[in-house]
Motif scaffolding. Structure first.
Motif, PDB file in Angstrom:
ATOM      1  N   VAL A   1      38.814  40.955  41.245  1.00 19.63           N
ATOM      2  CA  VAL A   1      40.125  40.638  40.831  1.00 19.63           C
ATOM      3  C   VAL A   1      40.801  40.234  42.473  1.00 19.63           C
ATOM      4  O   VAL A   1      41.818  39.426  42.645  1.00 19.63           O
ATOM      5  N   GLU A   2      40.386  40.932  43.372  1.00 20.57           N
ATOM      6  CA  GLU A   2      41.012  40.532  44.879  1.00 20.57           C
ATOM      7  C   GLU A   2      40.515  39.374  45.136  1.00 20.57           C
ATOM      8  O   GLU A   2      41.241  38.418  45.675  1.00 20.57           O
TER       9      GLU A   2
ATOM     10  N   PRO B   1      41.815  36.340  41.239  1.00 14.76           N
ATOM     11  CA  PRO B   1      42.909  37.092  40.791  1.00 14.76           C
ATOM     12  C   PRO B   1      43.472  36.736  39.222  1.00 14.76           C
ATOM     13  O   PRO B   1      44.194  37.547  38.589  1.00 14.76           O
TER      14      PRO B   1
ATOM     15  N   CYS C   1      43.013  36.949  35.661  1.00 16.17           N
ATOM     16  CA  CYS C   1      42.353  37.601  34.753  1.00 16.17           C
ATOM     17  C   CYS C   1      43.087  37.956  33.580  1.00 16.17           C
ATOM     18  O   CYS C   1      44.245  37.334  33.260  1.00 16.17           O
TER      19      CYS C   1
ATOM     20  N   THR D   1      47.937  37.348  36.571  1.00 14.73           N
ATOM     21  CA  THR D   1      47.626  37.166  37.807  1.00 14.73           C
ATOM     22  C   THR D   1      47.619  38.574  38.423  1.00 14.73           C
ATOM     23  O   THR D   1      48.482  39.380  38.488  1.00 14.73           O
ATOM     24  N   ALA D   2      46.571  39.247  39.135  1.00  9.16           N
ATOM     25  CA  ALA D   2      46.439  40.490  39.815  1.00  9.16           C
ATOM     26  C   ALA D   2      47.263  40.391  41.130  1.00  9.16           C
ATOM     27  O   ALA D   2      46.827  39.495  42.026  1.00  9.16           O
ATOM     28  N   GLU D   3      48.032  41.448  41.529  1.00 10.05           N
ATOM     29  CA  GLU D   3      48.254  41.600  42.716  1.00 10.05           C
ATOM     30  C   GLU D   3      47.919  42.952  43.455  1.00 10.05           C
ATOM     31  O   GLU D   3      48.154  44.112  42.619  1.00 10.05           O
ATOM     32  N   MET D   4      47.085  42.826  44.240  1.00 10.20           N
ATOM     33  CA  MET D   4      46.831  44.035  45.202  1.00 10.20           C
ATOM     34  C   MET D   4      47.829  44.901  45.734  1.00 10.20           C
ATOM     35  O   MET D   4      48.628  43.718  46.619  1.00 10.20           O
TER      36      MET D   4
ATOM     37  N   ILE E   1      46.701  48.128  41.611  1.00 10.49           N
ATOM     38  CA  ILE E   1      46.933  46.764  41.280  1.00 10.49           C
ATOM     39  C   ILE E   1      47.935  46.487  40.257  1.00 10.49           C
ATOM     40  O   ILE E   1      48.151  47.140  39.137  1.00 10.49           O
TER      41      ILE E   1
END
Lengths: 158, 158
Positions: free
Chosen positions: B66-67, B70, B72, B96-99, B133
């Motif tokens: 996901v990094e 993103p 997902c 949208t994945a945010e680290m 995340i």
């Protein structure tokens, strides 16, 4: 990235077989557009040779999606009522989806098998928009709890 | 393909909010390679503004995935002990994945919030390979049982 997965042993193979045999549903990951996955819940059973089998509507987005992009994945294994949800075993199956059309040589046998496993499906299994999908596993990941991750091959699935 | 989704009403918005508030885990669909999705189980909680938040290990394949990609999706909503598993409501969140790196302006607040929600995570939340995340929903699909499917926007999620 270090390899977190162990090679399977008899215990992990047995647990995998149990998870598959008990599964009545799965989370299906499918591709909506390149690098855009989605996930939905589907009902599953196993074919007599142990392959996941689903009956889905062609009206559902995931049916069209796996027909166009058959690489997909199933997550099976329920979370119990108690404790940390991540301590309960679960299995990811990387799969290739095969649409079983009514003209497919295996259709009648799989239809009758599905019906025997899920008798209530007689209400809709013969509707024109319903479709059997067989999911051929290409690789599996068993997570049996913290620090217990195994990578399995189709051969390990029996 | 006909549009199966209805516009949300107050009842479906309320059910969506309940599913999100109760969720302790989700099936995360992520991209391994273009048009090759996978799915795994992760623990989640909600941020104070109602956004799904997870604490994962950077050693896990889904974290790196996901990094790099993103887009997902999360599936939430448990299957009860009884009846057809597809009668139980569930929610797909396209995200949208945010680290959230340790240098992120929100890191300390989210870390403390996660710790308050999941006290046992104090054992590992500060390990160097652990990573928060935040999953920003872009669209949601609620399935409240047969024939009850709703498409929701981030605004409907409140």
């Amino acid at each position: 990235m270090p390899e977190l997965f162990q090679s399977p042993n008899d215990e992990s193979r047995t647990l995998t077989a149990q998870l598959m045999a008990q599964a009545t549903h799965a989370a299906l990951a499918f591709t909506v557009a390149p690098s855009r996955p989605s996930v939905t819940r589907i009902g599953i059973t196993l074919t007599p040779d142990g392959t996941p089998l689903a009956l889905v509507s062609r009206l559902a987005a995931h049916t069209a999606a796996v027909e166009g992009a058959p690489d997909c994945a199933l997550l099976i294994g329920d979370v119990g009522e108690k404790g940390d949800p991540l301590t309960h075993p679960r299995l990811t199956l990387q799969c290739t989806a095969e649409m079983i059309e009514k003209t497919h040589a295996d259709y009648q046998g799989l239809r009758d098998h599905f019906l025997a496993q899920r008798p209530k499906s007689k209400l809709y299994i013969d509707f024109p928009d319903f479709q059997l999908i067989r999911f051929h596993p290409t690789e599996a990941h068993l997570n049996a709890g913290f620090g217990k991750a195994f990578k399995l091959t189709p051969k390990d699935l029996g």
